[in-house]
Design an enzyme around this catalytic site. Sequence first.
Site, short mmCIF file in Angstrom:
data_model
loop_
_atom_site.label_atom_id
_atom_site.label_comp_id
_atom_site.label_asym_id
_atom_site.label_seq_id
_atom_site.Cartn_x
_atom_site.Cartn_y
_atom_site.Cartn_z
N GLY B 233 0.48 -1.51 -0.15
CA GLY B 233 -0.24 -0.16 0.44
C GLY B 233 0.70 0.71 0.05
N PHE B 234 1.73 0.82 1.03
CA PHE B 234 2.85 2.07 0.62
C PHE B 234 1.91 3.98 1.16
CE2 PHE B 234 4.28 -0.67 -2.48
CZ PHE B 234 4.85 -1.45 -1.68
N ILE B 460 0.37 -5.60 6.02
CA ILE B 460 0.20 -4.75 4.34
C ILE B 460 1.65 -5.82 3.76
CG2 ILE B 460 -1.04 -3.25 4.99
CD1 ILE B 460 1.57 -1.33 5.25
N THR B 590 12.41 -9.43 10.02
CA THR B 590 11.12 -8.82 9.03
C THR B 590 11.61 -7.69 8.74
OG1 THR B 590 9.86 -8.80 10.99
CG2 THR B 590 9.42 -10.31 9.32
N GLU B 661 9.13 3.19 7.83
CA GLU B 661 10.05 4.71 6.92
C GLU B 661 11.31 4.96 7.09
OE1 GLU B 661 5.80 5.93 5.81
OE2 GLU B 661 6.04 5.37 7.88
#
Lengths: 339, 710
Positions: B233-234, B460, B590, B661
Amino acid sequence: MKPFGYVRAATVEEAAEALAARPGARCLGGGTNLVDLMKLGVERPDVLVDVGRLPLDTVEELPDGSVRAGATVRNSDLAAHPLVRDRYPALSQALLAGASGQLRNAATTGGNLLQRTRCPHFQDLSKPCNKRAPGSGCGAREGTHRDHAVLGHSEHCIATHPSDMAVALAALDARVELYGGQGARAVPADRFHRLPGDHPERDTVIRPGELITGVVLPAATAALPSAYRKARDRASYAFALASVAAVLDTADDGTVAHVGLAFGALAHKPWRAERAETALRGAPATPDSFARAVDLELEAARPLRDNGYKVPLARNLAVDVLTRLAPPVRPARHLTEDS
Amino acid sequence: MTGTGTALGAPAVRREGRRKVTGGARYAAEHPLADRVHARPVPATVARGRVTAVDTAAALALPGVLAVLTHENAPRLAEPDDPTLAVLQDPGVPHRGWYVALAVARTPEEARAAAAAVRVEYAVEEHDVTLTADHPEAYEPETANAGYPARREYGDPDGAFASAPVRVDVTYRVPPLHNHPMEPHASTARWEGDRLLVHTSSQGGTAVRATLAALFGLPEDRITVDTAHVGGGFGSKGTPRPDVVLAVMAARETGRPVTVALPRRHLPAVVGHRAPTLHRLRLAAGADGRLTGLTHEIVTHSSRVKEFVEQAAVPARVMYAAPSSRTLHRVVRLDVPTPSWMRAPGECPGMYALESAVDELATALGTDPVELRVLNEPEREPDSGKPFSSRHLTECLREGARRFGWDRRDPRPRSRAEGPLLVGTGVAAATYPVLVRPSTAEARALPDGTFVVRVNATDIGTGARTVLAQVAADTLGVPLERVRTEIGDSDLPPASLAGGSSGTASWGWAVHDACTRLTGRLGGLTGRLPDEGISARADTAGRADADSPYARHAFGAHFAEVTVDSVTGEVRVRRMLGVFAAGRILNARTARSQFIGGMTMGLGMALTEGSTMDPAFGDFTESDLASYHVPAHADVPAVEAHWIDEDDTRLNPMGSKGIGEIGNVGSAAAIGNAVHHATGVRFRELPLTPDKVLAGLSGPAPAPTSGRDG
């Protein structure tokens, strides 16, 4: 969706008949471009003539020393074929510079030549485009056109041809073999695609009802030094901003004995640099004379608002490739790390 | 951390990985419901105006077509908070690509043909889609995104600049960018009596439910929103998008389940983009390198539909000690698609500009750019005056420099060449705020000794199921394999969206609290648990969203090595190395994946990605993945991510900061700074594609110390 017929041709004659029977028929090879354009509504064929099973899937040496590649040879197979890699490195390099591994596995020799421009206005039915809808105008001229033509464009069309492979074929003096109702014929690769002029809807000189059966690489350019180089926005899976294919043979005295030079992404067709070639024949094979000849060629460039960069880019590429192909006039210091 | 387990921090394998790679995971458009039909929106083909007539007869006559919705016959919606969701409500066309109709048919192909057959007539008005720094309609909004004040000022920035011995006054331009997730936006809706069930590709199902309830006038408890799997989605799926509204409308009109799967080519106009930003930076410094003034002013665009102001000057309020500062946002409303959240909104373009300008200051001072940053480290957050909960930027810079081999660098620009390739290295800092939002969660102990954690979190692609199980196992003090996670369903306890790098902190906090309570309840029990188990619930409202007396941010440092081909202007990255200080890392596997992913996005922003606003037509030229250039594998070289363990007790019970981010922020600047080091030329407009770079190389630049031909 628009219904379409599907014919699987078993022979070249059958394919030609099927193509001639319906003016809206299209050959289906790997489908990597045609099917996309059908989804967009840009191509609306009545019939797809599937040529994928035609016996045109081999690369072979002919008695005169030339090499024939069938129209349905996959791009990846053609690039990897020993005859191509050994004798026509520019062609192998050009193929491998195109698309992605997956697309090259599907795309065919004939389909590669017949792929349509990537002009975004051509692909968008909501915009004018003389190539897609003759007479509707050219959206790219006032719109965005960073990727468009600087040579040979017309007021009606500024699109470029996207193929890498075709640029190498042009420089290598290849021929495109065609078959249609009037029989077989061959066209020089650099005359197969055409400039837009008043009829940008016509990409090539192929006649209605004709199909491509193969390309022939001549013995004359076999094993001559050749190379392809492409500049692009990312390292893979991007169309050329500019590209160059060159074949260069030098005499013992250091002059140019044979040269074939073609540019990609500058025009509606692979741009055979005939003025540069003429200037170079018999001239010293040096960076200076390469630069002069290429500048002479590019005098014809007519950049648009946003694509002037293509001229120096093409110049640099051509001089670089020719210089690499020429025998070193002094130690090749540029190949060492600390030159 | 009250837990006694050892699951946190372990490189646990992503739980749904196998289902995803084998095709077992169902995405929003992949629910083969009986009688399901498909809908295809019709985009406006003018940049500004209004619809005067819609002729649907030809479309309705096509085979398989069930309905064509337009502003004349579509269900009326309550006025949405987000006006981009007011689809088919009025004839206005605020930008090219705005939806003006929706064709519903049995198959996707029939719906596409029907959409193409809808004839729309427009009254066309002149459009303006061109952003300029001195646009006459530019104005200063009250706030930029996320509620940040548009302007902050202290000291005497103009005076500081005028009197400084060393000054940098530069402009940068970041183009429009698009999120382009692998899975285009898609929704499937069906009504069962008065209940609405929706499968949608969204970063937050709780908000989708609330939005649909408001738009369609339904109580929330009659809506279920499934967001089990989201193919990226970002930011572009951070809030509901038109696809889900259209799917619900069409399902109501036709009485059939309806899928709206947006074609890739529609995304640039209807799901948001990062707005272009024009930056002006003025840095004033003493001869010793200490900043005396820092001014960062940006101009950006938004649409006529709503004000959305990329908060690009905000990171300058966090980064460096300067006694005088001005940070200011201005915006121009144009006839362009509506911008939205994308990959570190604000910080990403802002830090590209700020960290490039700091590099320019280092050059002007003749100072090492690592040392210049260390020298200007603030004691407290410059804008708020708050102490930092933790700030280890210096450590990131030093550790990165050590690992990268920064000390072997010849600082002189254009000092290194390999044949035609100019080689350079660059550094930049990163920052991203610690965001956390209230969430609820439930933890249940079952008689077989296993545990279930339930929270409407969204995965996501980041591994939410996995890391939340780790949080639970650690809190409960049980092995990881005994914990199951249920997420991605609005019938689960409500939770915040996956955005702003806040997901794990927000959901994990609620999971931690629920597990802590459950442990308390279990402690008083003896004997076998009841069949339904014992559960406990937690709600972090009032705590997660409480004001902190601390400035809380993650920090990082990026290092990059690039080559610039002097023949073509092609820039390629050889290696990237990032070191991050982001609290406690909860899953090493992750987390590394997210850091590396963020750095790769920065590579794309620096070198390959950009959308072009077509001045004649008012749309973005790049509308597919062949023309919008996200980095290909061949572009992405050795990318290394490292981190510094931070022990910060002022964050949340896990001690974590967001990591989604921070890897992205600053990475484009490190690459741009490396390009300057390689070439001696400052390129101030992204992306650094061959057209721009070649022009710069042939311009007035220092002669190469080593050329192609020696």
